[in-house]
Design a protein around this motif. Structure first.
Motif, PDB file in Angstrom:
ATOM      1  N   GLU A 282       0.824  -1.211   0.000  1.00 59.33           N
ATOM      2  CA  GLU A 282       0.000   0.000   0.000  1.00 59.33           C
ATOM      3  C   GLU A 282       0.858   1.262   0.000  1.00 59.33           C
ATOM      4  OE1 GLU A 282      -3.171   0.073  -0.439  1.00 59.33           O
ATOM      5  OE2 GLU A 282      -3.715  -2.012  -0.071  1.00 59.33           O
ATOM      6  N   CYS A 283       1.978   1.225   0.717  1.00 53.85           N
ATOM      7  CA  CYS A 283       2.886   2.383   0.729  1.00 53.85           C
ATOM      8  C   CYS A 283       4.235   1.961   1.287  1.00 53.85           C
ATOM      9  CB  CYS A 283       2.308   3.543   1.545  1.00 53.85           C
ATOM     10  SG  CYS A 283       2.150   3.214   3.297  1.00 53.85           S
ATOM     11  N   GLY A 284       5.253   2.772   0.995  1.00 51.25           N
ATOM     12  CA  GLY A 284       6.603   2.519   1.504  1.00 51.25           C
ATOM     13  C   GLY A 284       7.284   1.378   0.788  1.00 51.25           C
ATOM     14  N   GLY A 285       8.080   0.643   1.552  1.00 47.40           N
ATOM     15  CA  GLY A 285       8.709  -0.547   1.015  1.00 47.40           C
ATOM     16  C   GLY A 285      10.107  -0.360   0.472  1.00 47.40           C
ATOM     17  N   VAL A 286      10.683   0.834   0.645  1.00 50.30           N
ATOM     18  CA  VAL A 286      12.035   1.078   0.139  1.00 50.30           C
ATOM     19  C   VAL A 286      12.842   1.862   1.173  1.00 50.30           C
ATOM     20  CG1 VAL A 286      11.343   1.061  -2.298  1.00 50.30           C
ATOM     21  CG2 VAL A 286      11.310   3.205  -1.035  1.00 50.30           C
ATOM     22  N   ALA A 287      14.165   1.852   0.975  1.00 52.82           N
ATOM     23  CA  ALA A 287      15.042   2.660   1.817  1.00 52.82           C
ATOM     24  C   ALA A 287      14.738   4.135   1.557  1.00 52.82           C
ATOM     25  CB  ALA A 287      16.497   2.343   1.517  1.00 52.82           C
ATOM     26  N   MET A 288      14.890   4.962   2.582  1.00 57.92           N
ATOM     27  CA  MET A 288      14.523   6.375   2.444  1.00 57.92           C
ATOM     28  C   MET A 288      15.541   7.165   1.637  1.00 57.92           C
ATOM     29  SD  MET A 288      12.699   7.214   6.051  1.00 57.92           S
ATOM     30  CE  MET A 288      12.175   8.844   5.564  1.00 57.92           C
ATOM     31  N   ASP A 289      16.820   6.943   1.867  1.00 57.71           N
ATOM     32  CA  ASP A 289      17.859   7.649   1.110  1.00 57.71           C
ATOM     33  C   ASP A 289      19.202   6.979   1.380  1.00 57.71           C
ATOM     34  OD1 ASP A 289      18.804   8.625   3.621  1.00 57.71           O
ATOM     35  OD2 ASP A 289      17.486  10.360   3.458  1.00 57.71           O
ATOM     36  N   ASP A 290      20.264   7.565   0.881  1.00 61.01           N
ATOM     37  CA  ASP A 290      21.594   6.978   1.033  1.00 61.01           C
ATOM     38  C   ASP A 290      22.345   7.471   2.258  1.00 61.01           C
ATOM     39  OD1 ASP A 290      21.202   5.550  -1.277  1.00 61.01           O
ATOM     40  OD2 ASP A 290      22.126   7.070  -2.567  1.00 61.01           O
ATOM     41  N   THR A 291      21.688   8.219   3.147  1.00 63.83           N
ATOM     42  CA  THR A 291      22.408   8.820   4.271  1.00 63.83           C
ATOM     43  C   THR A 291      22.373   7.993   5.547  1.00 63.83           C
ATOM     44  OG1 THR A 291      20.473  10.081   4.949  1.00 63.83           O
ATOM     45  CG2 THR A 291      21.987  11.148   3.382  1.00 63.83           C
ATOM     46  N   GLY A 292      21.682   6.896   5.543  1.00 66.03           N
ATOM     47  CA  GLY A 292      21.603   6.082   6.751  1.00 66.03           C
ATOM     48  C   GLY A 292      20.794   4.829   6.517  1.00 66.03           C
TER      49      GLY A 292
ATOM     50  N   ILE B 243      14.281   3.072   6.525  1.00 60.53           N
ATOM     51  CA  ILE B 243      13.325   2.438   5.620  1.00 60.53           C
ATOM     52  C   ILE B 243      11.999   3.154   5.778  1.00 60.53           C
ATOM     53  CG2 ILE B 243      12.067   0.306   5.087  1.00 60.53           C
ATOM     54  CD1 ILE B 243      14.506  -1.227   6.180  1.00 60.53           C
ATOM     55  N   GLN B 244      11.357   3.454   4.651  1.00 59.39           N
ATOM     56  CA  GLN B 244      10.059   4.125   4.707  1.00 59.39           C
ATOM     57  C   GLN B 244       9.053   3.264   5.466  1.00 59.39           C
ATOM     58  OE1 GLN B 244       8.725   4.865   0.724  1.00 59.39           O
ATOM     59  NE2 GLN B 244      10.113   6.580   0.411  1.00 59.39           N
ATOM     60  N   PRO B 245       8.161   3.897   6.225  1.00 57.45           N
ATOM     61  CA  PRO B 245       7.074   3.121   6.824  1.00 57.45           C
ATOM     62  C   PRO B 245       6.345   2.360   5.725  1.00 57.45           C
ATOM     63  CG  PRO B 245       7.125   5.325   7.729  1.00 57.45           C
ATOM     64  CD  PRO B 245       8.114   5.304   6.591  1.00 57.45           C
ATOM     65  N   THR B 246       6.117   1.084   5.959  1.00 53.02           N
ATOM     66  CA  THR B 246       5.617   0.184   4.925  1.00 53.02           C
ATOM     67  C   THR B 246       4.330  -0.479   5.396  1.00 53.02           C
ATOM     68  OG1 THR B 246       7.879  -0.219   4.203  1.00 53.02           O
ATOM     69  CG2 THR B 246       6.220  -1.848   3.546  1.00 53.02           C
ATOM     70  N   VAL B 247       3.328  -0.502   4.529  1.00 54.56           N
ATOM     71  CA  VAL B 247       2.049  -1.135   4.844  1.00 54.56           C
ATOM     72  C   VAL B 247       1.702  -2.122   3.743  1.00 54.56           C
ATOM     73  CG1 VAL B 247      -0.418  -0.787   5.271  1.00 54.56           C
ATOM     74  CG2 VAL B 247       1.250   0.904   6.101  1.00 54.56           C
ATOM     75  N   PHE B 248       1.403  -3.368   4.151  1.00 52.42           N
ATOM     76  CA  PHE B 248       0.924  -4.402   3.241  1.00 52.42           C
ATOM     77  C   PHE B 248      -0.515  -4.750   3.595  1.00 52.42           C
ATOM     78  CE2 PHE B 248       5.483  -5.536   2.848  1.00 52.42           C
ATOM     79  CZ  PHE B 248       5.577  -5.691   1.466  1.00 52.42           C
ATOM     80  N   SER B 249      -1.353  -4.914   2.578  1.00 50.75           N
ATOM     81  CA  SER B 249      -2.692  -5.456   2.780  1.00 50.75           C
ATOM     82  C   SER B 249      -2.757  -6.797   2.056  1.00 50.75           C
ATOM     83  CB  SER B 249      -3.761  -4.493   2.257  1.00 50.75           C
ATOM     84  OG  SER B 249      -3.640  -4.325   0.859  1.00 50.75           O
ATOM     85  N   HIS B 250      -3.879  -7.481   2.214  1.00 48.47           N
ATOM     86  CA  HIS B 250      -4.083  -8.800   1.590  1.00 48.47           C
ATOM     87  C   HIS B 250      -2.971  -9.775   1.991  1.00 48.47           C
ATOM     88  CE1 HIS B 250      -7.368  -7.123  -0.724  1.00 48.47           C
ATOM     89  NE2 HIS B 250      -6.566  -6.118  -1.059  1.00 48.47           N
ATOM     90  N   VAL B 251      -2.554  -9.698   3.240  1.00 49.62           N
ATOM     91  CA  VAL B 251      -1.509 -10.596   3.756  1.00 49.62           C
ATOM     92  C   VAL B 251      -2.152 -11.919   4.132  1.00 49.62           C
ATOM     93  CG1 VAL B 251       0.235 -10.903   5.549  1.00 49.62           C
ATOM     94  CG2 VAL B 251      -0.172  -8.629   4.586  1.00 49.62           C
TER      95      VAL B 251
END
Length: 156
Positions: free
Chosen positions: A25-35, A38-46
Motif C-alpha cells: 500500500e505504501c513505503g517498502g524502500v530505503a529512504m535515502d543513502d544517508t543512513g 526504511i520508509q514506513p511500509t504497509v501491506f494489505s491482503h496478507v
C-alpha cells in the motif's frame, strides 16, 4: 535500523511480501543513502503463509489481515510461534478483556500500541524472548532463589 544486517533483513522481508502476493500500500524502500532508514511500509491482503506474517520483522512494516470473526482473529494470532505483543482496538470493554485474556502474548495493549511503562513488565511468550524487562519481574533476572531447610528439633 540498528545496523546493516537488520536493514538488509527488513528489506528482504519486504521483498518477500511483494513476491508472495501481498499488496504494497505504501513505503517498502530505503529512504535515502544517508543512513539505515526504511520508509514506513504497509501491506494489505496478507496471508498466513507469507514470511511477513510468520516472522518478527522489528522494522517499520505493518501487515493488514482480513478476518470474519473474533474467534478467527484470535486463533490466527495464536497460531504463530511468536508472542511478544498484541493490540486490541475496540469500544467494548468486555471484548477487550476477553480477547486480551485469550491472546498468547506477553503484552496486550488496548486501544493503543507500544505504551511502555517502567512499572509494567515487558517480554514475550513462546519464541519471543526469555524473561521480562521493566517492572518488578525484571529484578528476577538479577537474583537467584535458594531454599534452605533446617530441622529445629532432634528426633532420632
Amino acid at each position: 535500523m540498528i545496523d546493516q544486517k537488520q536493514f538488509d533483513k527488513i528489506l528482504e522481508l519486504i521483498d518477500s511480501g511483494k513476491k508472495e502476493g501481498a499488496k504494497l500500500e505504501c513505503g517498502g524502500v530505503a529512504m535515502d543513502d544517508t543512513g539505515l532508514y526504511i520508509q514506513p511500509t504497509v501491506f494489505s491482503h496478507v496471508k498466513d503463509h507469507m514470511r511477513i506474517a510468520k516472522e518478527e520483522i522489528f522494522g517499520p512494516v505493518q501487515c493488514i489481515f482480513r478476518f470474519k470473526s473474533q474467534q478467527e482473529a484470535i486463533e490466527r494470532a495464536n497460531s504463530t510461534e511468536y508472542g511478544l505483543a498484541s493490540a486490541v482496538f475496540t469500544r467494548n470493554l468486555d471484548r477487550a478483556l476477553s480477547v486480551s485474556a485469550t491472546l498468547e502474548t506477553g503484552t496486550v495493549w488496548v486501544n493503543c500500541y507500544n505504551a511502555l511503562h517502567a512499572q509494567a513488565p515487558f517480554g514475550g511468550y513462546k519464541m519471543s524472548g526469555n524473561g521480562r524487562e521493566l517492572g518488578e519481574y525484571a529484578l528476577a533476572e538479577y537474583s537467584e532463589v535458594k531454599a534452605v531447610t533446617i530441622k529445629l528439633t532432634e528426633t532420632l
